[in-house]
Design a protein around this motif. Structure first.
Motif, PDB file in Angstrom:
ATOM      1  N   GLU A   1       0.619  10.216  -3.724  1.00  0.00           N
ATOM      2  CA  GLU A   1       1.495  11.391  -3.763  1.00  0.00           C
ATOM      3  C   GLU A   1       1.143  12.335  -2.618  1.00  0.00           C
ATOM      4  O   GLU A   1      -0.038  12.468  -2.269  1.00  0.00           O
ATOM      5  N   ALA A   2       2.136  12.949  -2.066  1.00  0.00           N
ATOM      6  CA  ALA A   2       1.893  13.966  -1.028  1.00  0.00           C
ATOM      7  C   ALA A   2       2.823  15.148  -1.280  1.00  0.00           C
ATOM      8  O   ALA A   2       3.945  14.974  -1.758  1.00  0.00           O
TER       9      ALA A   2
ATOM     10  N   SER B   1       0.818  -1.210   0.000  1.00  0.00           N
ATOM     11  CA  SER B   1       0.000   0.000   0.000  1.00  0.00           C
ATOM     12  C   SER B   1       0.857   1.268   0.000  1.00  0.00           C
ATOM     13  O   SER B   1       1.542   1.580   0.985  1.00  0.00           O
ATOM     14  N   ALA B   2       0.779   1.983  -1.101  1.00  0.00           N
ATOM     15  CA  ALA B   2       1.466   3.273  -1.173  1.00  0.00           C
ATOM     16  C   ALA B   2       0.830   4.256  -0.191  1.00  0.00           C
ATOM     17  O   ALA B   2       1.489   5.142   0.339  1.00  0.00           O
ATOM     18  N   LEU B   3      -0.468   4.061   0.074  1.00  0.00           N
ATOM     19  CA  LEU B   3      -1.169   4.960   0.994  1.00  0.00           C
ATOM     20  C   LEU B   3      -0.658   4.797   2.429  1.00  0.00           C
ATOM     21  O   LEU B   3      -0.552   5.774   3.168  1.00  0.00           O
ATOM     22  N   ASP B   4      -0.338   3.560   2.807  1.00  0.00           N
ATOM     23  CA  ASP B   4       0.221   3.368   4.152  1.00  0.00           C
ATOM     24  C   ASP B   4       1.536   4.121   4.307  1.00  0.00           C
ATOM     25  O   ASP B   4       1.830   4.674   5.369  1.00  0.00           O
ATOM     26  N   ALA B   5       2.319   4.145   3.234  1.00  0.00           N
ATOM     27  CA  ALA B   5       3.582   4.900   3.283  1.00  0.00           C
ATOM     28  C   ALA B   5       3.290   6.388   3.508  1.00  0.00           C
ATOM     29  O   ALA B   5       3.976   7.064   4.278  1.00  0.00           O
ATOM     30  N   VAL B   6       2.223   6.875   2.858  1.00  0.00           N
ATOM     31  CA  VAL B   6       1.842   8.288   3.027  1.00  0.00           C
ATOM     32  C   VAL B   6       1.440   8.548   4.479  1.00  0.00           C
ATOM     33  O   VAL B   6       1.896   9.514   5.113  1.00  0.00           O
TER      34      VAL B   6
ATOM     35  N   VAL C   1       9.616  27.029  12.686  1.00  0.00           N
ATOM     36  CA  VAL C   1       9.515  26.034  11.607  1.00  0.00           C
ATOM     37  C   VAL C   1       8.045  25.768  11.323  1.00  0.00           C
ATOM     38  O   VAL C   1       7.227  25.616  12.233  1.00  0.00           O
ATOM     39  N   ARG C   2       7.707  25.759  10.060  1.00  0.00           N
ATOM     40  CA  ARG C   2       6.330  25.473   9.635  1.00  0.00           C
ATOM     41  C   ARG C   2       6.374  24.333   8.632  1.00  0.00           C
ATOM     42  O   ARG C   2       7.161  24.368   7.682  1.00  0.00           O
ATOM     43  N   ILE C   3       5.507  23.339   8.833  1.00  0.00           N
ATOM     44  CA  ILE C   3       5.417  22.230   7.868  1.00  0.00           C
ATOM     45  C   ILE C   3       3.948  22.004   7.580  1.00  0.00           C
ATOM     46  O   ILE C   3       3.163  21.748   8.495  1.00  0.00           O
ATOM     47  N   HIS C   4       3.554  22.157   6.328  1.00  0.00           N
ATOM     48  CA  HIS C   4       2.163  21.845   6.001  1.00  0.00           C
ATOM     49  C   HIS C   4       2.118  20.912   4.808  1.00  0.00           C
ATOM     50  O   HIS C   4       2.744  21.161   3.785  1.00  0.00           O
ATOM     51  N   GLY C   5       1.382  19.810   4.987  1.00  0.00           N
ATOM     52  CA  GLY C   5       1.334  18.801   3.930  1.00  0.00           C
ATOM     53  C   GLY C   5      -0.089  18.465   3.509  1.00  0.00           C
ATOM     54  O   GLY C   5      -1.034  18.618   4.295  1.00  0.00           O
ATOM     55  N   ILE C   6      -0.225  18.054   2.265  1.00  0.00           N
ATOM     56  CA  ILE C   6      -1.527  17.555   1.790  1.00  0.00           C
ATOM     57  C   ILE C   6      -1.289  16.262   0.995  1.00  0.00           C
ATOM     58  O   ILE C   6      -0.198  16.043   0.451  1.00  0.00           O
ATOM     59  N   ILE C   7      -2.329  15.419   0.950  1.00  0.00           N
ATOM     60  CA  ILE C   7      -2.254  14.208   0.122  1.00  0.00           C
ATOM     61  C   ILE C   7      -2.899  14.557  -1.212  1.00  0.00           C
ATOM     62  O   ILE C   7      -4.082  14.908  -1.267  1.00  0.00           O
ATOM     63  N   THR C   8      -2.125  14.514  -2.261  1.00  0.00           N
ATOM     64  CA  THR C   8      -2.670  14.899  -3.576  1.00  0.00           C
ATOM     65  C   THR C   8      -3.182  13.688  -4.361  1.00  0.00           C
ATOM     66  O   THR C   8      -4.017  13.829  -5.236  1.00  0.00           O
ATOM     67  N   LYS C   9      -2.643  12.512  -4.034  1.00  0.00           N
ATOM     68  CA  LYS C   9      -3.193  11.277  -4.619  1.00  0.00           C
ATOM     69  C   LYS C   9      -3.208  10.227  -3.515  1.00  0.00           C
ATOM     70  O   LYS C   9      -2.166   9.927  -2.928  1.00  0.00           O
ATOM     71  N   GLY C  10      -4.399   9.676  -3.273  1.00  0.00           N
ATOM     72  CA  GLY C  10      -4.521   8.747  -2.136  1.00  0.00           C
ATOM     73  C   GLY C  10      -5.124   7.411  -2.512  1.00  0.00           C
ATOM     74  O   GLY C  10      -5.703   6.742  -1.657  1.00  0.00           O
TER      75      GLY C  10
END
Ligand SMILES: [Zn+2]
Ligand SMILES: [Zn+2]
Length: 407
Positions: free
Chosen positions: A239-240, A195-200, A218-227
């Motif tokens: 993809e994230a 599962s690629a999603l588990d890696a995400v 420090v600022r970190i903001h992430g989104i999942i673009t392909k789940g």
């Protein structure tokens, strides 16, 4: 201020007021035709038009960016080279929610007024059209192509909810993680899948656990673009995207290393494969204080109340930071709204409002008056350049220490 300076500035204010309707129309035309990063063809042409008419020499497509430009007025020899920067890109899906229609027009207005009011000015005035501030980092590419190498002073003015001259900006980079797993029937043969999603998901958890060990800024903001595509298929590809920010480029590298390591180990943990790609590095803002204090005085002369920037937080990132690494730079703000925050539909409205247009007028005046101050006073220019040279010396010394330490 002496008489020459007062008269000179009055002439500048008058020249801008004479062009007020023209500048408002230009700004509103850009506002109602929003163009996103690297697509700002109309805005570029509209901004160039009056400069060309006034006798500035025009170059387009600098640094291989089709929507960039440089408009030069040589002035009298022996003075400084002053760059006034124009931004004119809009936000996808929102329009001019950052008010760059005002930035571009104020830069053009300031340059026109300097030439109108002081045809014998000792100094070279250039308007540099810098595309793609919101996405793409046009100025970073222009800095890399040496566009600012012969510039003594660079400045622009950004609309905002507060008038400020010394607000900072964080160093920033975007990182894309591509996770490759293996598809399988999620129920009939899950043991055949990866599962690629588990890696995400592991990556997000790992990054969150890192947060407590970073500095406050420090600022970190992430989104999942392909789940994944379907719940009954083990996701083979995900993809994230993350945006990482820190106090300066050196600290940003440390954050980047840790976040990428977190993604690598999270991917390895589930047996997937990872690819990492990174965007351009936005440098932290480097406001030139001597230059900022001249700009502040001019704003105050225009009746503007200048607020202090927030002591902590409250800042984003911009490609102006990279300009500040190679020459003396400021990125002040002019108030155009009491309530709206940038990047909102309310700010889109503010950028075309009466308040917005009076901000445009004041920004153009303060930019032109500051350029005039510097052309008139070689000692002020020297102070500005000394501050920049001193900063550069310290920065280079710090960097060589870091390199020796092997970061
Ligand atoms: Zn913005
Ligand atoms: Zn902006």
């Amino acid at each position: 201020m002496n008489d020459i300076s007062v008269k000179g500035k009055n002439a500048i204010m008058q020249a801008i007021d004479e062009r007020d309707t023209e500048l408002q129309e230009l700004s509103l035309k850009i506002h109602s035709n929003p163009e996103t990063s690297f697509q700002e063809y109309k805005a570029m042409n509209w901004l160039v038009e009056p400069l060309e008419k006034s006798g500035f020499s025009i170059e387009r497509g600098l640094a291989n960016l089709e929507t960039s430009f440089r408009a030069t007025w040589e002035g009298q020899k022996g003075g400084p080279t002053i760059a006034i920067l124009a931004e004119y890109d809009a936000l996808a899906g929102l329009g001019h929610g950052c008010g760059h229609n005002i930035i571009g027009t104020a830069a053009v207005g300031a340059a026109l007024a300097l030439k109108d009011a002081h045809p014998n000015l000792k100094g070279k005035i250039i308007v540099i059209g810098t595309p793609a501030e919101e996405e793409g980092g046009g100025k970073i590419l222009m800095v890399e192509h040496g566009i600012f190498d012969d510039v003594d002073v660079a400045m622009m003015c950004h609309p905002h909810g507060k008038t400020m001259v010394l607000r900072g900006g964080l160093a920033c980079v975007d990182v894309t993680f591509k996770f490759y797993g293996k598809a399988a029937h999620a129920s009939a043969s899950p043991e055949k899948g990866i599962s690629a999603l588990d890696a995400v998901i592991h990556t997000f958890v790992a990054v969150n656990s890192l947060r407590q060990f970073f500095k406050d800024d420090v600022r970190i903001h992430g989104i999942i673009t392909k789940g994944g595509e379907a719940t009954n298929v083990v996701p083979a590809y995900c993809e994230a995207e993350f945006l990482l920010r820190a106090e300066n480029v050196e600290s940003l590298h440390v954050v980047r290393e840790k976040v990428c390591a977190a993604a690598r180990y999270s991917t390895e943990a589930v047996g997937a494969r990872l690819e990492i790609s990174e965007g351009l590095i936005y440098a932290e803002r480097n406001n030139n204080k001597a230059l900022a204090s001249i700009f502040k005085k001019n704003l105050e002369e225009l009746g503007e109340l200048v607020s202090d920037p927030p002591e902590k937080g409250g800042i984003g990132s911009s490609d102006i930071g990279n300009v500040g690494q190679v020459t003396a730079t400021i990125h002040p703000y002019i108030k155009i709204t009491n309530t709206a925050a940038t990047h909102t539909p309310e700010f889109v409205e503010a950028a075309a409002s009466e308040y917005g247009m009076s901000g445009l007028n004041k920004a153009a005046k303060a930019l032109a008056m500051t350029a005039y101050d510097i052309c008139l006073n070689p000692a002020k220019l020297q102070e500005i350049r000394n501050e920049f040279d001193e900063w550069k010396k310290n920065k280079d010394a710090k960097l060589s220490k870091i390199i020796r330490k092997g970061i």
